[in-house]
Design a protein around this motif. Structure first.
Motif, PDB file in Angstrom:
ATOM      1  N   ALA A   1       0.839  -1.207   0.000  1.00 50.06           N
ATOM      2  CA  ALA A   1       0.000   0.000   0.000  1.00 50.06           C
ATOM      3  C   ALA A   1       0.874   1.258   0.000  1.00 50.06           C
ATOM      4  N   LYS A   2       1.971   1.247   0.772  1.00 52.73           N
ATOM      5  CA  LYS A   2       2.867   2.397   0.807  1.00 52.73           C
ATOM      6  C   LYS A   2       3.558   2.607  -0.539  1.00 52.73           C
ATOM      7  N   ILE A   3       4.009   1.481  -1.127  1.00 54.08           N
ATOM      8  CA  ILE A   3       4.662   1.585  -2.443  1.00 54.08           C
ATOM      9  C   ILE A   3       3.668   2.083  -3.489  1.00 54.08           C
ATOM     10  N   GLU A   4       2.442   1.578  -3.412  1.00 52.00           N
ATOM     11  CA  GLU A   4       1.399   2.021  -4.347  1.00 52.00           C
ATOM     12  C   GLU A   4       1.160   3.526  -4.217  1.00 52.00           C
ATOM     13  N   MET A   5       1.103   3.993  -2.998  1.00 50.26           N
ATOM     14  CA  MET A   5       0.876   5.424  -2.756  1.00 50.26           C
ATOM     15  C   MET A   5       2.054   6.258  -3.266  1.00 50.26           C
ATOM     16  N   LEU A   6       3.282   5.783  -2.980  1.00 54.54           N
ATOM     17  CA  LEU A   6       4.460   6.513  -3.451  1.00 54.54           C
ATOM     18  C   LEU A   6       4.514   6.547  -4.974  1.00 54.54           C
ATOM     19  N   GLU A   7       4.163   5.431  -5.603  1.00 54.44           N
ATOM     20  CA  GLU A   7       4.191   5.384  -7.066  1.00 54.44           C
ATOM     21  C   GLU A   7       3.128   6.295  -7.668  1.00 54.44           C
ATOM     22  N   LYS A   8       1.956   6.318  -7.050  1.00 56.76           N
ATOM     23  CA  LYS A   8       0.894   7.214  -7.532  1.00 56.76           C
ATOM     24  C   LYS A   8       1.312   8.671  -7.398  1.00 56.76           C
ATOM     25  N   ASN A   9       1.889   8.999  -6.241  1.00 60.99           N
ATOM     26  CA  ASN A   9       2.319  10.381  -6.023  1.00 60.99           C
ATOM     27  C   ASN A   9       3.429  10.787  -6.991  1.00 60.99           C
ATOM     28  N   ALA A  10       4.278   9.806  -7.327  1.00 63.70           N
ATOM     29  CA  ALA A  10       5.374  10.113  -8.250  1.00 63.70           C
ATOM     30  C   ALA A  10       4.876  10.325  -9.676  1.00 63.70           C
ATOM     31  N   HIS A  11       3.667   9.836  -9.994  1.00 62.23           N
ATOM     32  CA  HIS A  11       3.138   9.955 -11.351  1.00 62.23           C
ATOM     33  C   HIS A  11       1.819  10.733 -11.365  1.00 62.23           C
ATOM     34  N   ASN A  12       1.676  11.666 -10.446  1.00 63.22           N
ATOM     35  CA  ASN A  12       0.454  12.474 -10.401  1.00 63.22           C
ATOM     36  C   ASN A  12       0.260  13.297 -11.667  1.00 63.22           C
ATOM     37  N   SER A  13       1.352  13.653 -12.298  1.00 59.42           N
ATOM     38  CA  SER A  13       1.269  14.521 -13.481  1.00 59.42           C
ATOM     39  C   SER A  13       1.598  13.765 -14.768  1.00 59.42           C
ATOM     40  N   THR A  14       1.422  12.445 -14.740  1.00 56.94           N
ATOM     41  CA  THR A  14       1.786  11.609 -15.892  1.00 56.94           C
ATOM     42  C   THR A  14       0.535  11.063 -16.568  1.00 56.94           C
ATOM     43  N   VAL A  15       0.573  11.025 -17.920  1.00 62.42           N
ATOM     44  CA  VAL A  15      -0.524  10.437 -18.699  1.00 62.42           C
ATOM     45  C   VAL A  15       0.036   9.372 -19.627  1.00 62.42           C
ATOM     46  N   GLU A  16      -0.873   8.489 -20.060  1.00 60.87           N
ATOM     47  CA  GLU A  16      -0.525   7.454 -21.038  1.00 60.87           C
ATOM     48  C   GLU A  16      -1.346   7.687 -22.299  1.00 60.87           C
ATOM     49  N   ILE A  17      -0.677   7.692 -23.452  1.00 60.97           N
ATOM     50  CA  ILE A  17      -1.345   7.885 -24.745  1.00 60.97           C
ATOM     51  C   ILE A  17      -1.176   6.593 -25.538  1.00 60.97           C
ATOM     52  N   ARG A  18      -2.301   5.966 -25.894  1.00 59.65           N
ATOM     53  CA  ARG A  18      -2.273   4.670 -26.582  1.00 59.65           C
ATOM     54  C   ARG A  18      -2.857   4.774 -27.996  1.00 59.65           C
ATOM     55  N   ASN A  19      -2.488   3.783 -28.808  1.00 59.96           N
ATOM     56  CA  ASN A  19      -2.978   3.600 -30.175  1.00 59.96           C
ATOM     57  C   ASN A  19      -2.317   4.530 -31.200  1.00 59.96           C
ATOM     58  N   ILE A  20      -1.169   5.086 -30.875  1.00 62.20           N
ATOM     59  CA  ILE A  20      -0.419   5.883 -31.849  1.00 62.20           C
ATOM     60  C   ILE A  20       0.713   5.011 -32.379  1.00 62.20           C
ATOM     61  N   PRO A  21       0.718   4.700 -33.670  1.00 65.05           N
ATOM     62  CA  PRO A  21       1.741   3.817 -34.233  1.00 65.05           C
ATOM     63  C   PRO A  21       3.149   4.387 -34.061  1.00 65.05           C
ATOM     64  N   LEU A  22       4.102   3.476 -33.992  1.00 64.71           N
ATOM     65  CA  LEU A  22       5.503   3.876 -33.881  1.00 64.71           C
ATOM     66  C   LEU A  22       5.958   4.499 -35.199  1.00 64.71           C
ATOM     67  N   GLN A  23       6.570   5.656 -35.119  1.00 61.39           N
ATOM     68  CA  GLN A  23       7.011   6.382 -36.301  1.00 61.39           C
ATOM     69  C   GLN A  23       8.437   5.986 -36.692  1.00 61.39           C
ATOM     70  N   GLU A  24       8.782   6.226 -37.984  1.00 63.71           N
ATOM     71  CA  GLU A  24      10.142   5.928 -38.432  1.00 63.71           C
ATOM     72  C   GLU A  24      11.122   6.914 -37.789  1.00 63.71           C
ATOM     73  N   LYS A  25      12.223   6.352 -37.322  1.00 59.13           N
ATOM     74  CA  LYS A  25      13.272   7.157 -36.689  1.00 59.13           C
ATOM     75  C   LYS A  25      12.675   8.058 -35.606  1.00 59.13           C
ATOM     76  N   GLU A  26      11.799   7.463 -34.827  1.00 57.07           N
ATOM     77  CA  GLU A  26      11.138   8.238 -33.777  1.00 57.07           C
ATOM     78  C   GLU A  26      12.114   8.561 -32.649  1.00 57.07           C
ATOM     79  N   ASP A  27      12.080   9.790 -32.165  1.00 58.92           N
ATOM     80  CA  ASP A  27      12.896  10.215 -31.038  1.00 58.92           C
ATOM     81  C   ASP A  27      12.058  11.087 -30.113  1.00 58.92           C
ATOM     82  N   ARG A  28      12.719  11.720 -29.157  1.00 55.77           N
ATOM     83  CA  ARG A  28      12.004  12.546 -28.192  1.00 55.77           C
ATOM     84  C   ARG A  28      11.303  13.709 -28.878  1.00 55.77           C
ATOM     85  N   LEU A  29      11.953  14.300 -29.875  1.00 53.64           N
ATOM     86  CA  LEU A  29      11.340  15.440 -30.570  1.00 53.64           C
ATOM     87  C   LEU A  29      10.075  15.014 -31.307  1.00 53.64           C
ATOM     88  N   THR A  30      10.096  13.809 -31.898  1.00 51.99           N
ATOM     89  CA  THR A  30       8.936  13.308 -32.637  1.00 51.99           C
ATOM     90  C   THR A  30       7.753  13.093 -31.703  1.00 51.99           C
TER      91      THR A  30
END
Length: 306
Positions: free
Chosen positions: A137-166
């Motif tokens: 429960a403590k680890i779960e809480m710490l992990e949630k707090n560490a990702h309070n500002s994080t989102v997941e974006i799904r269903n976007i295909p991998l691009q050619e030569k994809e990098d951080r800028l892409t």
């Protein structure tokens, strides 16, 4: 008529037996003459029996006496051997019984000790389970707090030569496509990367920017569904390839992902009306006008199944 005269019965005598026999209608019993009977009985000789003293005084031959003695000695020897064998067998049985008794007592003591150890281990196991649950429960809480500002974006295909800028460019295009009040800046993206499942994980610098992105997308998709228009998809941000719906949600821990997956399966089976996440927490609703219920584990989802 002259009366019938009955002649007296004839008497015949048997000289040899000394008997007088009566015949005819006379009912007299045949009797033996007393004198003859007495004379006859005096002539009968009585058989004499040997007394015990006479029998004991009989003498056996020396050879017969020796043979009998040998037979008795042999019989005595056989009986002694049988008794010795029987006593030996009884001694073995007694020793075996004693060994069995000792073994049973030893096993009984061992069982008592094992039972005590098992009871102690079970108690210790319960204690460890509680500690593990508390740590999880403590680890779960710490992990949630560490990702309070994080989102997941799904269903976007991998691009050619994809990098951080892409990937950063893709996130900015999504913000423009859904109509964010203010464009996403590079400085607002603290970290961005793809997982092995090709999900784009974006960690914003503030939870406000994350919530603004998710809330704006939900409102847009709801409006488009009401108007029977296509929701946000890959064509909306000019991604080449087959058209796919883009999903954006809070970052979930492994445990939360598993729970959210089960909740969505219940929605597909029409056992629940809806399931969604907010700030890493999972909510469900039984009916459209029902009250949202927060679930924290699979047991809570089991209550919903009932």
């Amino acid at each position: 008529m002259n009366p019938v005269r009955h002649s007296p019965p004839k008497i015949q005598s048997n000289q040899k037996l000394g008997l007088v026999l009566y015949y005819g209608s006379d009912t007299a019993i045949n009797e033996m003459d007393k004198d003859r009977a007495e004379s006859n009985t005096t002539n009968v000789k009585k058989r004499q029996k040997r007394s015990l003293t006479q029998f004991s005084q009989l003498e056996l031959s020396p050879q017969l006496n020796s043979d009998i003695k040998v037979l008795f000695d042999e019989l005595k020897c056989q009986q002694e051997q049988k008794f010795e064998s029987l006593n030996s067998a009884i001694s073995v049985v007694i020793n075996q019984n004693q060994e069995i008794k000792t073994s049973v007592e030893f096993m009984s003591n061992q069982y008592d000790e094992l039972f005590k150890k098992i009871a102690y281990l079970e108690h210790e196991n319960v204690s460890y389970k509680k500690k593990v649950e508390s740590l999880e429960a403590k680890i779960e809480m710490l992990e949630k707090n560490a990702h309070n500002s994080t989102v997941e974006i799904r269903n976007i295909p991998l691009q050619e030569k994809e990098d951080r800028l892409t990937t950063t460019r893709i996130v900015k295009d999504i913000g423009e496509a859904i109509g964010l009040p203010s464009p996403i800046q590079d400085s607002e993206i603290r970290d961005i990367y793809r997982t092995k499942a090709e999900t784009i994980v974006v960690d914003f610098s503030t939870t406000q920017r994350k919530e603004a992105l998710i809330t704006t997308l939900k409102n847009l998709n709801k409006s488009k569904r009401n108007n029977k228009e296509p929701v946000l998809n890959t064509q909306s941000i000019n991604i080449p390839g087959p058209n796919k719906i883009i999903y954006i949600s809070d970052y979930l821990t492994h445990k939360a992902k598993r729970l959210f997956y089960l909740a969505r399966e219940e929605v597909k089976c029409k056992k629940l009306f809806a399931a969604w996440t907010s700030f890493g927490k999972i909510y469900i609703k039984f009916a459209e006008d029902g009250k949202p219920i927060r679930i924290e584990n699979e047991a809570d989802l089991g209550i919903a199944k009932k």
